[in-house]
Enzyme design. Structure first.
Site, PDB file in Angstrom:
ATOM      1  N   GLU A  96      -6.452   4.171   5.759  1.00  0.00           N
ATOM      2  CA  GLU A  96      -6.953   3.147   6.672  1.00  0.00           C
ATOM      3  C   GLU A  96      -6.192   3.172   7.987  1.00  0.00           C
ATOM      4  O   GLU A  96      -5.006   3.509   8.032  1.00  0.00           O
ATOM      5  CB  GLU A  96      -6.778   1.762   6.059  1.00  0.00           C
TER       6      GLU A  96
ATOM      7  N   CYS B 242      -2.776   0.462  14.445  1.00  0.00           N
ATOM      8  CA  CYS B 242      -1.885   0.512  13.282  1.00  0.00           C
ATOM      9  C   CYS B 242      -2.269   1.731  12.447  1.00  0.00           C
ATOM     10  O   CYS B 242      -3.386   1.815  11.921  1.00  0.00           O
ATOM     11  CB  CYS B 242      -2.028  -0.777  12.475  1.00  0.00           C
TER      12      CYS B 242
ATOM     13  N   CYS C 241       1.671   4.478  -1.322  1.00  0.00           N
ATOM     14  CA  CYS C 241       3.066   4.230  -0.960  1.00  0.00           C
ATOM     15  C   CYS C 241       3.904   4.140  -2.231  1.00  0.00           C
ATOM     16  O   CYS C 241       3.455   3.600  -3.249  1.00  0.00           O
ATOM     17  CB  CYS C 241       3.178   2.920  -0.169  1.00  0.00           C
TER      18      CYS C 241
ATOM     19  N   CYS D  52       6.423  -2.601  -2.918  1.00  0.00           N
ATOM     20  CA  CYS D  52       6.698  -3.986  -2.517  1.00  0.00           C
ATOM     21  C   CYS D  52       5.679  -4.904  -3.179  1.00  0.00           C
ATOM     22  O   CYS D  52       4.476  -4.631  -3.147  1.00  0.00           O
ATOM     23  CB  CYS D  52       6.639  -4.116  -0.994  1.00  0.00           C
TER      24      CYS D  52
ATOM     25  N   CYS E 164       2.544  -6.315  -1.251  1.00  0.00           N
ATOM     26  CA  CYS E 164       1.731  -5.355  -0.495  1.00  0.00           C
ATOM     27  C   CYS E 164       0.692  -4.710  -1.400  1.00  0.00           C
ATOM     28  O   CYS E 164       1.036  -4.121  -2.436  1.00  0.00           O
ATOM     29  CB  CYS E 164       2.641  -4.277   0.115  1.00  0.00           C
TER      30      CYS E 164
ATOM     31  N   CYS F 162      -3.412  -4.616   4.619  1.00  0.00           N
ATOM     32  CA  CYS F 162      -3.304  -3.175   4.469  1.00  0.00           C
ATOM     33  C   CYS F 162      -3.707  -2.767   3.060  1.00  0.00           C
ATOM     34  O   CYS F 162      -3.161  -3.259   2.081  1.00  0.00           O
ATOM     35  CB  CYS F 162      -1.858  -2.745   4.759  1.00  0.00           C
TER      36      CYS F 162
END
Length: 355
Positions: free
Chosen positions: A95, A109, A116, A120, A123, A334
């Site tokens: 994205e 962005c 990832c 976290c 997230c 995100c």
């Protein structure tokens, strides 16, 4: 590299492109011509590069390519925010978000990884795990695609992925974006956000200039350990020491991103601890109310809590900015667009831990 595999020129810095052309027996200045065509003019067909000889254009077509992206899906918000979903050559997706600013200005962005590894807990991208790193062309192509919708004034490496977990590709992408014959973004127009990979932070500072943003989100190790597992490896004391050592121009500050989560890190005691934690660091704080999404038990703080938190910082002489949320009527957080489309299609893969 196999003989029949063509080089994607968008993976090459100016120096590397010069070397590639020298290997073909071509003059060095041709590299600058190519950078102007590809980035400044947005031309990716060698046949259209009319100030190159026909023989060179034909040779480039045989040996190289200049990749060009079109988004598979675009969501548009009432406030002008655009979220792009790009499908990569191997079927994975990333994205990119175009955020309108004052006047005709826009910030982009950009993602640096598919998924990832930082995990976290607040997230959505972290729930995908890390699939793979993006190469420099895949990072740069997000910018190339977005500028077709209008100028992009600033870039933030703050999308999917931890940029410093993909340091080599990120540094090369920055060098490409900075090239004066191409987009000519100065370092002051690009910001890199990290969860706090301390050795890579210091390596970044040695290798390239870029605005640094640190995703902080807690004022104690106990809370940050829960929100951001990276803190168990590089706790707050070590992270703050690295921030104090990070090379900064005289007028520049490190941005600390602080996502406010109701009942977790949004108390006045947290605000006072944050002031102490950042003592001696050239800092500014971006306060970001948590963006609620399905599957998360976390909740956004109330407006009064956000205002009181900011006031506590301001009263103690800190630069503290409340960042307005954009794109609230689309898949704003995100990873939301990727999760929504691929989850519905049963396409979310089991992550492979690759670097």
């Amino acid at each position: 590299m196999p003989q029949n595999q063509r080089v994607d020129l968008k993976n090459l810095t100016l120096e590397e492109l010069t070397g590639f052309l020298s290997g073909l027996g071509k003059e060095k200045f041709r590299a600058r011509q190519l950078m102007r065509w590809i980035y400044r003019r947005g031309v990716t067909s060698f046949a259209e590069m009319t100030d190159l000889s026909k023989a060179l254009r034909e040779e480039l077509a045989e040996r190289a390519t200049a990749s060009d992206w079109t988004p598979e899906r675009v969501e548009k918000s009432r406030d002008g925010t655009r979220k792009y979903l790009f499908r990569l050559a191997d079927g994975q997706t990333v994205e990119t978000v175009r955020i309108p600013m004052e006047g005709e200005r826009a910030t982009l962005c950009v993602s640096t990884q598919v998924g990832c590894a930082m995990a976290c807990t607040f997230c959505l991208t972290g729930t995908f795990g890390l699939v793979r790193n993006l190469d420099p062309a895949e990072i740069v192509n997000q910018v190339c695609a977005a500028v077709k919708d209008g100028p992009v004034n600033n870039i933030v490496l703050m999308g999917m992925g931890e940029p410093l977990h993909n340091l080599e590709s990120v540094v090369k992408a920055l060098e490409i974006l900075y090239c004066t014959e191409g987009f000519d973004y100065g370092p002051r127009r690009v910001t890199l956000s990290t969860s706090g990979l301390v050795p890579e932070m210091l390596e970044l500072g040695r290798r390239v200039r870029v605005n640094l943003a640190v995703s902080l989100n807690a004022t104690t190790d106990a809370v940050r350990d829960q929100l951001m597992p990276v803190n168990r490896r590089y706790p707050l004391r070590e992270l703050m020491n690295a921030c104090r050592k990070y090379p900064l121009p005289p007028s520049q500050r490190i941005t600390f991103e602080y996502i406010l989560i109701r009942g977790v890190n949004d108390s006045l005691e947290d605000a006072r601890r944050l002031v102490k934690l950042l003592h001696g660091v050239k800092a500014k704080v971006n306060l970001i109310p948590f963006n609620e999404h399905d599957g998360s038990a976390f909740r956004a703080p109330g407006a009064e809590a956000v205002e009181a938190f900011q006031r506590t910082l301001l009263d103690r002489g800190m630069v503290a900015i409340r960042r307005a949320s954009k794109g609230q009527d689309i898949s704003a957080a995100c990873g939301q667009l990727k999760g929504k489309l691929e989850g519905a299609q049963g396409l979310l893969p089991a992550p492979e831990q690759k670097t």
